[in-house]
Design an enzyme around this catalytic site. Structure first.
Site, PDB file in Angstrom:
ATOM      1  N   GLN A  18       0.835  -1.198   0.000  1.00  0.00           N
ATOM      2  CA  GLN A  18       0.000   0.000   0.000  1.00  0.00           C
ATOM      3  C   GLN A  18       0.875   1.256   0.000  1.00  0.00           C
ATOM      4  O   GLN A  18       0.375   2.345  -0.250  1.00  0.00           O
ATOM      5  CB  GLN A  18      -0.894   0.030   1.252  1.00  0.00           C
ATOM      6  CG  GLN A  18      -1.954  -1.043   1.302  1.00  0.00           C
ATOM      7  CD  GLN A  18      -2.723  -1.057   2.621  1.00  0.00           C
ATOM      8  OE1 GLN A  18      -2.766  -2.074   3.293  1.00  0.00           O
ATOM      9  NE2 GLN A  18      -3.323   0.062   3.005  1.00  0.00           N
ATOM     10  N   GLU A  34       0.206  -1.620   4.654  1.00  0.00           N
ATOM     11  CA  GLU A  34       0.589  -0.210   4.745  1.00  0.00           C
ATOM     12  C   GLU A  34       2.063  -0.121   5.138  1.00  0.00           C
ATOM     13  O   GLU A  34       2.826   0.630   4.549  1.00  0.00           O
ATOM     14  CB  GLU A  34      -0.291   0.536   5.757  1.00  0.00           C
ATOM     15  CG  GLU A  34       0.043   2.028   5.815  1.00  0.00           C
ATOM     16  CD  GLU A  34      -0.868   2.850   6.720  1.00  0.00           C
ATOM     17  OE1 GLU A  34      -2.008   2.439   6.972  1.00  0.00           O
ATOM     18  OE2 GLU A  34      -0.425   3.933   7.159  1.00  0.00           O
ATOM     19  N   ARG A  42      -5.315   7.518  16.875  1.00  0.00           N
ATOM     20  CA  ARG A  42      -6.657   7.465  16.301  1.00  0.00           C
ATOM     21  C   ARG A  42      -7.673   6.880  17.285  1.00  0.00           C
ATOM     22  O   ARG A  42      -8.857   7.213  17.252  1.00  0.00           O
ATOM     23  CB  ARG A  42      -6.680   6.724  14.959  1.00  0.00           C
ATOM     24  CG  ARG A  42      -7.922   7.062  14.123  1.00  0.00           C
ATOM     25  CD  ARG A  42      -7.901   6.395  12.756  1.00  0.00           C
ATOM     26  NE  ARG A  42      -7.409   7.237  11.680  1.00  0.00           N
ATOM     27  CZ  ARG A  42      -8.125   8.195  11.063  1.00  0.00           C
ATOM     28  NH1 ARG A  42      -9.368   8.433  11.419  1.00  0.00           N
ATOM     29  NH2 ARG A  42      -7.591   8.895  10.091  1.00  0.00           N
ATOM     30  N   GLU A  98     -13.080   2.855   5.328  1.00  0.00           N
ATOM     31  CA  GLU A  98     -13.049   2.347   6.697  1.00  0.00           C
ATOM     32  C   GLU A  98     -14.330   2.552   7.506  1.00  0.00           C
ATOM     33  O   GLU A  98     -14.713   1.674   8.276  1.00  0.00           O
ATOM     34  CB  GLU A  98     -11.893   3.006   7.456  1.00  0.00           C
ATOM     35  CG  GLU A  98     -10.540   2.647   6.894  1.00  0.00           C
ATOM     36  CD  GLU A  98      -9.423   3.450   7.533  1.00  0.00           C
ATOM     37  OE1 GLU A  98      -9.345   4.664   7.253  1.00  0.00           O
ATOM     38  OE2 GLU A  98      -8.663   2.888   8.315  1.00  0.00           O
TER      39      GLU A  98
HETATM   40  N1  LUZ Z   1      -2.672   5.298   8.310  1.00  0.00           N
HETATM   41  C1  LUZ Z   1      -1.920   6.312   8.751  1.00  0.00           C
HETATM   42  C2  LUZ Z   1      -3.984   5.251   8.513  1.00  0.00           C
HETATM   43  O1  LUZ Z   1      -0.715   6.294   8.570  1.00  0.00           O
HETATM   44  N2  LUZ Z   1      -2.521   7.331   9.388  1.00  0.00           N
HETATM   45  C3  LUZ Z   1      -3.835   7.372   9.627  1.00  0.00           C
HETATM   46  O2  LUZ Z   1      -4.335   8.316  10.218  1.00  0.00           O
HETATM   47  C4  LUZ Z   1      -4.610   6.281   9.196  1.00  0.00           C
HETATM   48  N3  LUZ Z   1      -5.909   6.237   9.438  1.00  0.00           N
HETATM   49  C5  LUZ Z   1      -6.609   5.199   9.032  1.00  0.00           C
HETATM   50  C6  LUZ Z   1      -5.970   4.177   8.368  1.00  0.00           C
HETATM   51  N4  LUZ Z   1      -4.680   4.200   8.110  1.00  0.00           N
HETATM   52 MO1  MOS Z   2      -5.230   1.688   6.537  1.00  0.00          MO
HETATM   53  S1  MOS Z   2      -5.861   0.776   8.184  1.00  0.00           S
HETATM   54  O1  MOS Z   2      -4.000   1.009   5.727  1.00  0.00           O
HETATM   55  O2  MOS Z   2      -6.246   2.705   5.830  1.00  0.00           O
END
Ligand code: LUZ
Ligand code: MOS
Length: 774
Positions: A215, A250, A328, A730
């Site tokens: 990602q 990610e 978060r 999400e």
């Molecule tokens: N990834 C990130 C995320 O690096 N920062 C965020 O605020 C976030 N929020 C949701 C999903 N991925």
């Molecule tokens: Mo994220 S939890 O890779 O939006």
């Protein structure tokens, strides 16, 4: 190889549908998906002589490496070389936020599954065989598997974070009711269909190209450069698409790409590394389990006056994205409610599990589960329906979130009331009461789940993207962005934008692979923000080109620029069709030496956050909605089914209704899975027990709700959302939280002695125990 008819199929399909893409557009990837023609890392044409790699990982969760003997493995025919930390020319460091994670263990191991070495062989089979021949001797060190244990021992990733609003301590004095309790929510396995993997190939001059299932292409590029000790321009990352990400790619797609690149760097040969499912489950992190405690204070009229929560996040053995995920959790600790006095605190607890990581919702769901638990507890103790408490506290326009952002264009009450009215909540509740009165062995339960999810990376500097748009000589269009297609349909949305701006059929547009040489220094495709950020950049680039083209048309047709418009591949002046077609226009532009390429940069305006004060305006906007979840529990067996989930969802003005509905349905199923059946289990020694799909149950066709209805909330959309179409990736996952409470309400209907517990997932075993608790 099948005959290349896919383009024709695409054309007929697209011509057959109505002109309004918003209504009719399908995820264009479906055509290649169902034909088995979509390309993933494993489908890349590998060059002759490519080597295959397998990771050798720790068989203990914590210990000192006393001795490793690779000699038997190295002697196996077909084994090329085994790489360890000693072979790293740059830094043995892959941590993204905090530099606390080695690529390969050096003298200690910190989790079961931690990579120690990379075995490179002529085939994957040989590499696997070689892995079994490695002797390792590890001296045990104490293993921590739970967040509480880590807290007791003072084992943390970083300093705690805390948000506060009002004066919580004093506010309790005005409360008529105060309740305290504890909750647990378990982790969740991403279970992307395509496992982690990468393919690295050597180019000239020591340059390396990596096809990665990531990602975050830039994160991979940066980390490869750091580990190899070369500069970033020598490393190219290319991504066609992922077979699912859900946050699991990610950050955690990076190590495998780095390992493949390391081997390629040394061997000057292509190296392919794809984890098999067992290796993937064992070596990668998951959603963070949370152990939390809360204290909630309410007035007689059910207003939540004060709320405190402490979240213990089980971060695993290294930081990974845990600090951002923890943050978060605090942002979403009060869900869609206004609470005037709030104190929340999160501790990222260091344990000996694989580093836990991003997962759809990114800590938000864990925070929301706690306040929903607190509300359920309060309702049960006071003797009211949880929905009375929920309803009494929904956010209003201009309410303040605990982090200082003023709520605007709030749809908490509108979505709640619409759900109640459209689905006739009183009738639903009456039916359930009747059913429960007349049925002994089965009980039904209903719960409402409102959501409010903030859109933007909480880390403000990450909210930017770029798009590179080419118009080719024949009028066809190529688009490159930072967006990674992982099934969410973002490529289709980007094509829609270009097709709409230039008024050309969508098959005249193409999305190129996501590649660091075309679009650089990008944020990962994450935070539900990919379509917004990359879409806005694409829109800007297309609009600049359009302006340029209008000028060309104006000169050619001798008409003022502002009278020019494009429609269905023709140029119009003052709404009158001219003789100039789209392709003519592109040709004229070429002859006039006008640039038909544009690169645009978009950075979300308005957002900011001050971590020293823990206040600011971190989100471009929020997404709202309300779900009604209805379940039937089999009180003999403890099993349950979901009769229906009825949702009013705030899409803004959806630009791709089919794709967005798919996101809501998929996220809902994933949320229900997390809350009710997916049970990650590690033993005391830190070994993953739920290491296969036979021991880890995810929702299947039989366990998803029998009926899902999603009604779009009528709103005017939001300017910061792409074409006013709000982020959708999400937020709907959190509707699944309602499933936990629906089951709990069914249990209460059967067993008045049931003492509410908040320990997710609510598996059939737990349901059965609760039904017969006395
Ligand atoms: N990834 C990130 C995320 O690096 N920062 C965020 O605020 C976030 N929020 C949701 C999903 N991925
Ligand atoms: Mo994220 S939890 O890779 O939006």
């Amino acid at each position: 190889m099948l005959k290349d008819t896919s383009n024709n199929i695409l054309k007929t399909k697209l011509n057959a549908v109505s002109k309004d893409l918003k209504e009719s557009i399908k995820n264009l990837d479906s055509y290649t998906h169902v034909r088995g023609e979509s390309l993933y890392v494993d489908d890349v044409n590998i060059r002759q002589g490519t080597f295959h790699a397998v990771v050798f990982d720790s068989p203990k969760a914590h210990g000192k490496i006393k001795h490793i003997d690779y000699s038997k493995a190295e002697a196996l025919e077909g084994v090329i070389r085994i790489f360890t930390y000693k072979d790293i020319p740059g830094k043995n460091e892959i941590g993204g936020i905090i530099p606390d994670e080695p690529l390969f263990a050096e003298n200690e191991v910190h989790f079961w599954g931690m990579p120690i070495a990379l075995i490179v062989a002529e085939t994957e089979f040989i590499a696997r065989k070689a892995r079994d021949l490695i002797d390792i001797n590890i001296e045990d060190l104490p293993v921590i598997t739970t967040a509480k244990e880590a807290k007791t021992k003072g084992s943390f990733i970083n300093a705690p974070r805390s948000f506060s609003l009002g004066d919580t301590e004093n506010a309790y004095k005005d409360c008529d009711f105060i309740f305290e309790g504890e909750t647990f929510s378990n982790g969740q396995e991403h279970l992307y269909i395509e496992a982690q993997g990468a393919y690295a190939e050597p180019l000239e001059n020591g340059n390396i190209k990596i096809t990665s299932s990531t990602q975050g292409p830039t994160a991979v590029q940066k980390t490869v450069a750091q580990v190899l000790g070369v500069s970033m321009h020598k490393i190219e990352i290319d991504v066609t698409r992922l077979g699912g990400g859900f946050g699991g790619k990610e950050d955690q797609a990076t190590p495998w790409a780095v390992m493949a690149a390391l081997a390629t760097h040394h061997l000057n040969q292509s190296v392919k590394l794809i984890l098999n499912r067992h290796d993937d489950l064992r070596m990668t992190g998951k959603r963070h389990p949370y152990e939390s405690s809360y204290k909630i204070g309410l007035s007689k009229d059910l207003k939540i006056l004060a709320y405190e929560a402490e979240f213990l996040q089980n971060s695993g053995a290294a930081a990974d994205l845990s600090p951002a995920i923890a943050e978060r959790t605090l942002f979403h600790a009060t869900n869609s409610y206004y609470v005037p006095n709030v104190t929340t605190k999160v501790l990222s607890c260091k344990t000996n599990l694989p580093p836990n990581t991003a997962f759809r919702g990114f800590g938000g769901p864990q925070g929301m589960f706690v306040i929903e638990s607190a509300i359920a507890k309060a309702a049960s103790e006071i003797g009211v329906s949880p929905r009375q408490i929920q309803e009494a506290n929904l956010l209003d326009e201009n309410d303040t979130f605990s982090y200082g952002q003023i709520a605007k264009q709030v749809e908490a009450k509108t979505s709640w009331n619409s759900a109640k009215n459209i689905f006739n909540i009183e009738a639903l509740e009456r039916d359930i009461e009747n059913f429960n009165r007349t049925n002994k062995a089965f009980k039904k339960g209903l719960a409402l789940m409102p959501i409010a999810f903030g859109i933007s990376f909480t880390n403000t500097p990450m909210n930017h993207a770029r798009a590179l748009v080419h118009i080719y000589l024949d009028g066809s269009i190529g688009i490159s962005t930072a967006a990674v297609e992982m099934g969410q349909g973002v490529n289709t949305k980007m094509m829609q934008i270009a097709a709409e701006v230039f008024s050309v059929p969508i098959e005249k547009t193409k999305i190129e692979t996501t590649n660091t040489t075309r679009v650089a220094n990008t944020s990962p495709s994450a935070a539900s923000s990919t379509a917004d950020l990359n879409g806005k950049a694409t829109l800007m680039a297309c609009n600049s080109l359009l302006e340029r083209l209008k000028k060309v048309a104006s000169e050619d047709l001798n008409a003022p620029e502002d009278s020019i418009s494009l429609k269905d591949e023709c140029v119009y002046t003052n709404g009158e069709k001219s003789k100039l077609s789209w392709t003519d226009l592109i040709n004229k532009a070429m002859l006039k030496r006008v640039a038909l390429t544009e690169n645009a940069h978009y950075a979300t305006p308005e957002i900011h956050f001050d971590k020293t004060k823990e206040k600011g305006h971190p989100f471009a906007y929020h997404v709202y909605g309300t779900a009604i979840v209805i379940t039937t529990v089999d009180c003999t067996r403890g099993t349950y089914e979901f009769d229906s989930v009825k949702i009013v969802h705030d899409y803004g003005k959806s630009m791709s209704k089919g794709i967005d509905l798919g996101q809501v349905e998929g996220a809902l199923a994933q949320g229900i899975g997390w809350m009710t059946m997916e049970e990650i289990a590690y033993n005391k020694d830190g070994r993953l027990l739920s290491n296969a799909l036979s021991t880890y149950k995810i929702p299947d066709l039989f366990s998803v709700p029998k009926n899902v209805e999603v009604i779009p909330l009528e709103t005017k959309g939001h300017e910061l959302a792409i074409l006013k179409s709000k982020a959708v990736g999400e937020p709907p996952l959190m509707y699944g939280i309602g499933a936990y409470f629906a089951i709990q309400n069914a249990i209460k209907a059967y067993n008045p002695n049931y003492n509410l517990k908040f320990h997710a997932p609510m598996t059939p075993e737990k349901v059965l125990m609760s039904l017969y608790q006395n």
